[in-house]
Design an enzyme around this catalytic site. Structure first.
Site: not given
Length: 444
Positions: A303, A346, A316
């Site tokens: 992550d 993510e 984004h």
């Protein structure tokens, strides 16, 4: 065009008609002969009966006075003469008291068929003075009847053969010959396209000739209809081929679309990695191998650290660029046998086949360093770098990590511990002592 093979022995019209005719004639003549023989036998037996009665009457009158005078010698001589010269095989004279006065029997009496007669011996005034018993042979009658029967059978056979031969010749000349010519003409009169080439060469004035003329009249109509039908068939065949080709093209397009849909359903559209569904399908077989043979594998859950803030700060588009470059780093450092996927957002995962705890930790540390060294060039003025927190878990029956779900939960819990410990680090599930998924805190 292939011609039908002719059978050497064919049960045709001639044979059928002759067979029926012979059966009818044989039955009729047999019944007629049986009736004739029956009448002849009845007449011969009646004549024999009449002859025997007359002979017995004559002999009884001739013996009357000899019986009254008890002239045994004369009676015996007369009886001997009757047996020797006639068909009588046995004769006996009895007195009025029932005593045998004389008796003569032929030596072959028991071997021949005979019929018996009995008459009283009377005087001229009607007085009964004795009794006469006489047996007459019917062998000549039987022989005569047998000869007549044989002669009748020969005549019947001759009549049947003559009628059958005549009928056979008539059938062959009038019916079978024209039908054979018609059959042979039709046999080679149609080409491979079904066109009738020639007329039937039969010009008689009977029903067969009329049938041939009607067929010849229909030939032109049938050929025209066949030509029209052939044109329609060719047109329909072309349309069918075109439709079939379109169907093949549509089927190929549909198959390509199905494959593309299947690929899209298993692929993350942003990074090109497999998604969670593909990941679960690909590692299911490894779970079965572990449960059966104990083949150890490990899972890394990765992550990106502080990714939410990066998205909020730079947008984004920049976040997507970071995710894509991060995915490229994972793919470039993973082994060919490893499965790399994007679980969502993510969060990524790497499934390490045949990797124990030490191997998994080494690979996780290698990936962490590669991500830490990664530089995302947004433009000349902006260069970004990120770090990643990694959780590691290894299949283990002792820790009850034997399924994909349990393995993911363990690796995810270890990843949260890496977050809590300050991010940018690697944590193995086995090193956890008190942490559990229920108490872990999610970090962005």
């Amino acid at each position: 065009m292939n011609r039908p093979r002719r059978r050497l022995c064919r049960f045709g019209i001639r044979q059928k008609v002759v067979l029926v005719l012979l059966t009818v004639l044989l039955t009729a003549l047999s019944v007629s002969g049986w009736l004739v023989l029956r009448d002849m036998e009845r007449n011969v037996l009646s004549e024999t009966e009449r002859r025997g009665v007359e002979m017995a009457e004559y002999l009884s009158r001739s013996l009357a006075y000899s019986v009254v005078g008890y002239d045994y010698h004369t009676i015996q001589l007369l009886l001997n003469q009757v047996v020797q010269t006639g068909d009588v095989v046995h004769v006996r004279v009895l007195s009025d008291r029932g005593n045998t006065m004389a008796e003569v029997a032929h030596p072959d009496r028991e071997a021949v068929e005979r019929v018996g007669f009995e008459r009283p011996v009377r005087l001229n005034d009607g007085t009964v003075v004795g009794n006469l018993e006489l047996e007459l042979s019917i062998e000549p009658i039987v022989a005569q009847l047998a000869e007549q029967k044989e002669s009748l059978i020969k005549r019947e056979v001759l009549v049947i053969l003559l009628i059958a031969l005549g009928e056979f010749l008539v059938l062959s000349w009038i019916i079978i010959g024209p039908l054979t010519r018609v059959s042979r003409a039709l046999e080679s009169n149609v080409d491979e396209n079904g066109v009738i080439l020639r007329d039937i060469p039969v010009d008689s004035r009977d029903e067969i000739g009329e049938l041939a003329r009607r067929f010849n009249e229909m030939r032109a109509q049938l050929n025209a209809a066949n030509q029209k039908l052939h044109g329609r068939v060719e047109a329909a065949d072309r349309e069918l081929k075109e439709a079939y080709q379109k169907l093949l093209e549509q089927s190929a397009a549909l198959q390509h679309s199905n494959l593309e849909l299947e690929r899209l359903s298993l692929t993350d559209p942003l990074t090109g990695l497999g998604n969670r569904r593909a990941f679960d399908q690909n590692i299911e077989a490894d779970m079965a191998l572990f449960r059966r043979h104990g083949d150890i594998s490990s899972l890394l859950v990765l992550d990106l650290d502080c990714f939410k803030g990066l998205n909020d700060t730079h947008g984004h588009d920049i976040g997507d660029l970071v995710l894509c470059q991060f995915a490229d780093v994972l793919q470039s450092h993973a082994r060919e046998t490893d499965e790399v996927c994007r679980l969502g957002g993510e969060e990524f995962a790497v499934f390490l086949r045949r990797a124990d705890e030490d191997g998994a930790m080494a690979m996780a540390e290698k990936l962490r360093e590669a991500v830490e060294a990664m530089v995302v060039n947004v433009d000349d003025a902006l260069k970004l770098s990120v770090t990643v927190s990694i959780g590691v878990a290894t299949l283990s029956t002792r820790k009850r990590i034997t399924s994909a779900q349990a393995l993911y939960k363990a690796a995810d819990q270890a990843m949260y511990v890496s977050k809590q410990a300050g991010r940018n680090r690697v944590t193995h599930y086995d090193s956890l002592i008190t942490e559990s998924p229920s108490t872990a805190t999610h970090f962005a």
